[in-house]
Scaffold this active site. Structure first.
Site, PDB file in Angstrom:
ATOM      1  CB  SER A 109      -0.921   0.008   1.233  1.00 47.20           C
ATOM      2  OG  SER A 109      -0.173   0.299   2.402  1.00 47.20           O
ATOM      3  CE  LYS A 166       0.414   1.607   8.810  1.00 44.88           C
ATOM      4  NZ  LYS A 166      -0.170   2.166   7.562  1.00 44.88           N
ATOM      5  CB  SER A 270      -1.145   6.135   7.070  1.00 47.44           C
ATOM      6  OG  SER A 270      -0.630   5.165   7.969  1.00 47.44           O
TER       7      SER A 270
END
Length: 305
Positions: A109, A166, A270
């Protein structure tokens, strides 16, 4: 453990394959091979006795080639044993490397754009944050703790079959405030430097781009000026949610012990700790450190900052 988690846990599948092929290899080396040898010896003894009798009766034959063929046929490993023995060392090596040293991942992503792009193939260091037992992911040797600014892979707290990536924004004890798209850590505003706008190739729009200096770790982030700082409707219930207070402009969270606060560099695209909470230490997979391939852009190869 649910079937979905089992099927999504490649480490578990690899472990099972290693155990099965290893058990077959062990069984063959220490038992089945000896059984085949004993059977071959008996057959060869009978073969030799019969041919010796023929020779004694004056019948001359060359039985060496026949004897060799019989021995080879009786000692030959069954196909399932042969394949298991061949695959076992390979599977064991792969299992060791990805469990204790380095594991590859693919970025699915755009939540970490511009640091990581969709299609980046990355390597994750599995021992930076300590040695963990494979499959159950239990830490047995502590080495380092995650630091602010690290790019970290972890098990998604809402679904342990999914791996997320992340950036570490808050470590245990930190007070994290995010208001009007700016971070404050322990009462100190994070430094931002404006950069050229970033073209989003997927949506063909420009986003504001900044260099964020998080505890000495400089990296790029994106902001979409049209998006709100926080979509309150997307905030889920999560453990230690009482440590957080939310409002339209943003939120403030105190990171509990043994947990970390994670955010994507593509701040307005996000799903991260703002919405589903903290990442427990037991969910940590490792530290992302290198892009080793992107089939669409070979210039992507290099370290992760």
């Amino acid at each position: 453990m649910s079937l979905q988690v089992i099927l999504g846990n490649f480490a578990l599948i690899l472990f099972v394959l290693m155990v099965v092929t290893g058990a077959i290899w062990f069984l063959d080396v220490f038992y089945l091979a000896k059984q085949r040898r004993a059977t071959a010896d008996r057959a060869l003894a009978e073969f030799d006795a019969r041919n010796n009798k023929l020779t004694a009766d004056g019948i001359k034959i060359d039985h060496n080639s026949s004897r060799g063929a019989i021995e080879a046929a009786l000692l030959r490993q069954p196909t399932w044993i042969e394949y298991s023995g061949s695959f076992f060392p390979v599977i064991a090596l792969v299992f060791f490397l990805r469990s204790f040293l380095y594991e590859p991942f693919k970025i699915p992503s755009s939540s970490m754009v511009p640091t990581l792009l969709v299609g980046d193939l990355i390597l994750v260091n599995k021992f930076t944050y300590g040695i963990r037992l494979p499959v159950i992911n239990k830490k047995i040797i502590a080495i380092n703790d995650p630091q602010r600014g690290d790019v970290m892979v972890f098990k998604y707290p809402k679904d342990l079959s999914q791996d997320y990536i992340k950036r570490v924004v808050g470590v245990p004890g930190d007070k994290i405030t995010y208001e009007n798209k700016r971070l404050t850590v322990n009462g100190k505003p994070v430094e931002y430097t404006a950069l050229d706008d970033y073209l989003d190739d997927e949506h063909l729009v420009y986003n504001k781009q900044y260099r964020e200096n998080l505890s000495g770790v400089a990296h790029k982030i994106l902001n979409n000026e049209q998006a709100a700082s926080l979509n309150l409707g997307d905030v889920k219930t999560f453990p230690h949610s009482e440590n957080c207070s939310y409002k339209y402009e943003g939120f403030t969270c105190v990171v509990p012990a043994g947990n970390y606060f994670m955010m994507g560099d593509n701040r307005d695209n996000s799903a991260d700790s703002r919405y589903w909470g903290f990442v427990p230490d037991q969910n940590i997979v490792g530290k992302a450190f290198f892009v080793w391939m992107n089939l669409g852009n070979l210039r992507r190869i290099g370290g992760i900052h």
